[in-house]
Design a protein around this motif. Structure first.
Motif, short mmCIF file in Angstrom:
data_model
loop_
_atom_site.label_atom_id
_atom_site.label_comp_id
_atom_site.label_asym_id
_atom_site.label_seq_id
_atom_site.Cartn_x
_atom_site.Cartn_y
_atom_site.Cartn_z
N MET A 128 0.83 -1.23 0.00
CA MET A 128 0.00 0.00 0.00
C MET A 128 0.85 1.25 0.00
N ASP B 93 1.94 9.76 3.14
CA ASP B 93 2.60 11.01 2.75
C ASP B 93 2.75 11.10 1.23
N ARG B 94 2.91 9.95 0.61
CA ARG B 94 3.02 9.96 -0.84
C ARG B 94 1.68 10.35 -1.47
N PRO C 130 2.15 4.61 1.21
CA PRO C 130 2.12 5.33 2.47
C PRO C 130 1.38 6.66 2.29
N PRO D 299 1.08 -1.25 -10.87
CA PRO D 299 2.05 -1.45 -9.80
C PRO D 299 3.45 -1.53 -10.41
N ARG D 300 4.30 -0.59 -10.04
CA ARG D 300 5.61 -0.59 -10.69
C ARG D 300 6.59 -1.50 -10.00
N LYS D 301 6.19 -1.97 -8.83
CA LYS D 301 7.12 -2.81 -8.09
C LYS D 301 7.32 -4.15 -8.76
#
Lengths: 355, 498
Positions: free
Chosen positions: A1, A5-6, A3, A336-338
């Motif tokens: 997920m 702040d992003r 965070p 999702p770039r991960k």
């Protein structure tokens, strides 16, 4: 997920990106209001809205088809044929040597039925016979337009007013009358949009449509009747085209066989500007409505300011390209770039790396 | 200078961040000349990210890449390839409409003055195929090849650029045991020639056979590094998950007297006159090689493909002629092998994926009840233990294991009596595998009939009460839970890999 702040960081950019159709509409309204004092008046806004109504109703039908991952090129022709059929019925139908004049309600119902039938033909071609939607509806585009021309010999029905003596007056009611100050055409558009919106977000059919458009194989394995859904979206699209045809011919009080030529492209443009993905599964009624308003308000604005029709074409094209670019940015970002191995966007890179 | 074992490429304190997510947190990683280095780690540990940085697909946020003692920066995969670094991606990236030859030389065709030297390309392709011991004609269309053969073509393509460093991301996931053996021989030949290999696999036992060095990545950091001789399977698993490795055992105490699913003399594409019964509360494992007909059988039972003859009965009732939707209504659901292609709708949220198959159960009047749907979604997320921010999260935000749990949860939400799972552990990490198996064992105890397929012997000897081995569309053998791995593999026609 992500965070939080992003999230905050991205909020403004994301808002602008997701609300781009709305912002574009605001920009169009503000710019033309500054250029012409007449633009931002209630009467002009209503006039423009009744122009938009035709595109918007077409575009909502188109949205359903595009959500399903298809395309319907036949809606412009269906719109034209609807007008012709309504016109022919208004002139009376010879039955056993007697000329019968059906009442306006019968005209409307028969016209809608013809539109739905054309949609059914498209749907069966695409779903049962697995013809690519682009090709199937391109075919019906020609056939339907041809039928319209054959029926009228290329001429236009100029008198749709009916005759009180024959009891078939009221066809222009749709195009000219107002309810609470709002043109009937606009009200029809609002009703169509509201029904479509509820259909998409609150019914099983809507969920089936989104899932089949997003991944037909997965939807099928989950028990979604993907073929049935596919046939129905084309039927609805044809029905919407017929309604749009009725609104247009009623506004013009005439019906020509070439009406609605290239309107299918305007409808596709509205859907795309509204943020729907041509690959299916993404898009909503709100976006499509905004898209239709952007196109309609832009082209009417250019007319009011006195820009040549040729420039209108250029501007409309530029808006469409811009919209598609922004769609690419939006859907590119959501991936999702991960783990790009899971995402189709990675394929070109993969190819490049080994090729 | 050129001695084997010397470090040729290394990552120094490499950091990669996406937004504020740190995928790699200062990783040191060495690749040794002429040796195999295997990278172990669960999904999302950062393996793929690290490999992408080493092969030029992505740039690191911090740290450096050192090639032959010199810091380098790759702007693209082309730049990395020019330095001799080549990568074979997990997902195939072949053009199915082109021939094997055209795929191998795609983007770097051998030119003559007037065009392409097809004859020379074909000759080199044939040489590569000989090396890989795969009898594929260069002019064959890739679309006509089996998945395992396509994987071989992919490997041939990577070899054809004369790579000095070859990164293989899950190269064996689609290969049969025989093909894996050939691949391992090729790897030995390559390393003997001085090529350095980085190997990534979820198939731990297999990786242990081939590797010289083991590196375990966990949460974007190196958890452990060791030489092959110092370690075993237990060691790796413990460092990957930080816990013991146990896929469970057959659940005891379930009532198994009623036949839930009965497959009678079924003939279908790839299935040859097969009969099989699964009782309520029973877990049956369907083992076999690629192409043995497991997927074909499960898809025929689920109704995706028609059967030519035979009968499929659910609790005694014939369902052979019913649609997929009707079979789901009668209590039969399939969790497909390919999660991305057949299991998930990527454009929808976690919640909508979970509720998709049972959506008609929360219609109130003409409309969907949001409350009923939310209750179902929340319940399913809890039941199958999906790690997610909630039902509204994008499905793509989940790891492979959690995505798999969503697909399983979707079918379980329909309240099935029989669940079919085709390779439920494919592409998910050990931890998630254990959770999935535990979940199935629990449901079986409550009376669910489970039929799952696998190509990993270790997974047969876990929760299954009975192991059915398929071979060429038929049942080759049936065993009880106490059987040995070797017996199962021999029955499947698989040579026991030394």
């Amino acid at each position: 997920m992500k965070p939080p702040d992003r999230d905050r960081q991205m909020n403004v950019g994301k808002l602008i990106l997701e609300g781009r159709a709305f912002l574009a509409l605001l920009v169009v309204i503000v710019v033309f209001s500054l250029l012409s004092p007449n633009y931002f008046s209630v009467s002009n806004l209503l006039t423009m809205s009744s122009h938009v109504a035709v595109y918007a109703v077409l575009a909502i039908g188109m949205l359903l088809v595009i959500l399903n991952g298809g395309i319907d090129l036949s809606v412009g022709s269906t719109l034209g044929l609807s007008g012709v059929i309504a016109g022919a019925l208004m002139q009376g139908v010879p039955v056993f040597g007697v000329r019968l004049f059906p009442s306006v309600w019968v005209v409307v119902i028969v016209t809608c039925a013809v539109g739905a039938l054309i949609g059914l033909l498209n749907g069966v071609l695409v779903a049962r016979f697995r013809v690519a939607s682009f090709v199937a509806t391109l075919g019906t585009l020609y056939v339907v337009r041809g039928i319209g021309l054959l029926m009228t010999d290329g001429l236009t029905y100029n008198d749709l007013g009916g005759d009180p003596a024959l009891g078939n007056t009221g066809f222009d009611w749709l195009g000219f009358n107002k309810l609470l100050g709002i043109p009937i055409g606009v009200l029809v558009m609002i009703v169509v949009a509201a029904v479509a919106s509820v259909l998409l977000s609150r019914t099983v059919f809507g969920r089936w449509l989104y899932s089949a458009g997003g991944n037909e194989r997965a939807a099928e394995l989950s028990g979604v009747p993907v073929k049935k859904v596919k046939v129905w979206v084309y039927v609805v699209s044809g029905l919407c085209a017929a309604v749009a045809g009725l609104i247009l011919s009623s506004e013009l009080t005439s019906a020509g066989p070439t009406a609605g030529t290239s309107y299918e492209l305007t409808a596709i443009a509205a859907v795309v500007i509204g943020g729907a993905a041509l690959t299916g599964g993404r898009g909503n009624v709100r976006g499509t409505m905004l898209g239709a308003f952007v196109i309609g308000f832009l082209s009417d604005g250019l007319v009011i300011v006195g820009v040549s029709a040729y420039w209108q074409t250029v501007f409309t094209g530029a808006v469409i390209v811009l919209a598609v670019l922004l769609n690419a940015v939006q859907y590119g970002r959501k991936r999702p770039r991960k783990k790009p191995a899971d995402t189709p966007t990675d394929t070109p890179k993969t190819l490049a790396s080994v090729a | 200078m050129n001695s084997a074992g010397e470090v040729v490429l290394s990552a120094r304190q490499v950091v990669k961040t996406y937004g504020s997510t740190r995928a790699l947190k200062g990783v040191d990683f060495d690749i040794h000349r002429g040796q195999v280095t295997t990278l172990f780690g669960e999904n999302g540990a950062g393996k793929s990210t690290l490999m992408k940085i080493l092969s030029g697909v992505e740039s690191p946020t911090g740290g450096e890449i050192v090639l032959h003692g010199e810091p380098v920066r790759f702007d693209s995969t082309v730049a990395a390839r020019e330095k001799g670094i080549s990568i074979i991606h997990q997902e195939l990236s072949l053009a199915p409409n082109l021939s094997v030859r055209d795929n191998i030389f795609m983007g770097r065709e051998l030119r003559t003055r007037t065009g392409v030297d097809f004859a020379e390309e074909a000759r080199q392709t044939r040489a590569l195929m000989t090396e890989l011991q795969e009898d594929i004609d260069p002019s064959t269309l890739v679309a006509d090849l089996r998945l395992g053969q396509q994987q071989i073509v992919e490997i041939a393509r990577a070899l054809s650029v004369n790579a000095q460093i070859l990164i293989m991301d899950e190269p064996t996931s689609a290969l049969s045991a025989a093909e894996v053996e050939v691949l391992f021989k090729v790897i030995h030949d390559l390393t003997a020639r001085g090529v350095s290999i980085v190997y990534i696999s979820h198939h731990l036992e297999e990786a242990l056979q081939v590797t010289d060095h083991a590196v375990v990545l966990r949460d974007g950091a190196i958890a452990a590094t060791a030489e092959r001789s110092e370690i075993d399977l237990e060691w790796i698993v413990r460092r990957m998950v930080g816990a013991g490795f146990d896929l469970g055992e057959p659940p005891a105490g379930s009532q198994q007297d009623q036949v839930a699913l009965s497959i009678e003399n079924v003939v279908a594409d790839g299935v040859d006159d097969l009969s099989l019964q699964v009782r309520a509360g029973e877990i049956v494992c369907l083992y076999g090689l690629m192409g043995a007909g497991r997927t074909e059988l499960l898809e025929a039972v689920a109704g995706r493909v028609p059967i030519e003859s035979g009968t499929i009965r659910l609790a005694g009732q014939d369902v052979s002629g019913l649609t997929i939707a009707e079979r789901i209504d009668r209590g039969l659901g399939l969790v497909p092998e390919d999660r991305q292609r057949d299991g998930l709708v990527q454009t929808m949220t976690v919640g909508r994926n979970l509720s998709l198959a049972s959506i008609e159960s929360f219609v109130r009047g003409a409309f969907l009840s949001r409350g009923a749907e939310r209750r179902l979604v929340d319940g399913a997320i809890h039941d199958v233990r999906v790690k997610t921010a909630g039902g509204d999260a994008a499905i793509g935000s989940l790891s492979g294991g959690n995505q798999q749990k969503v697909v399983i949860g979707k079918i379980l939400a329909t309240g099935p009596d029989v669940i079919l799972l085709d390779e439920p552990s494919r592409g998910i990490d050990v931890g998630a595998k254990g959770e999935v198996f535990r979940l199935l064992a629990e449901r079986a105890k409550a009376g669910l009939a489970v039929l799952y397929s696998t190509s990993e012997v270790g997974e047969c000897l876990s929760i299954a009460h009975r192991i059915v081995v398929m071979r060429r569309g038929r049942i080759a053998a049936e065993f009880d839970a106490g059987v040995t791995k070797e017996t199962i593999m021999a029955a499947s026609g698989e040579a026991v890999v030394a």
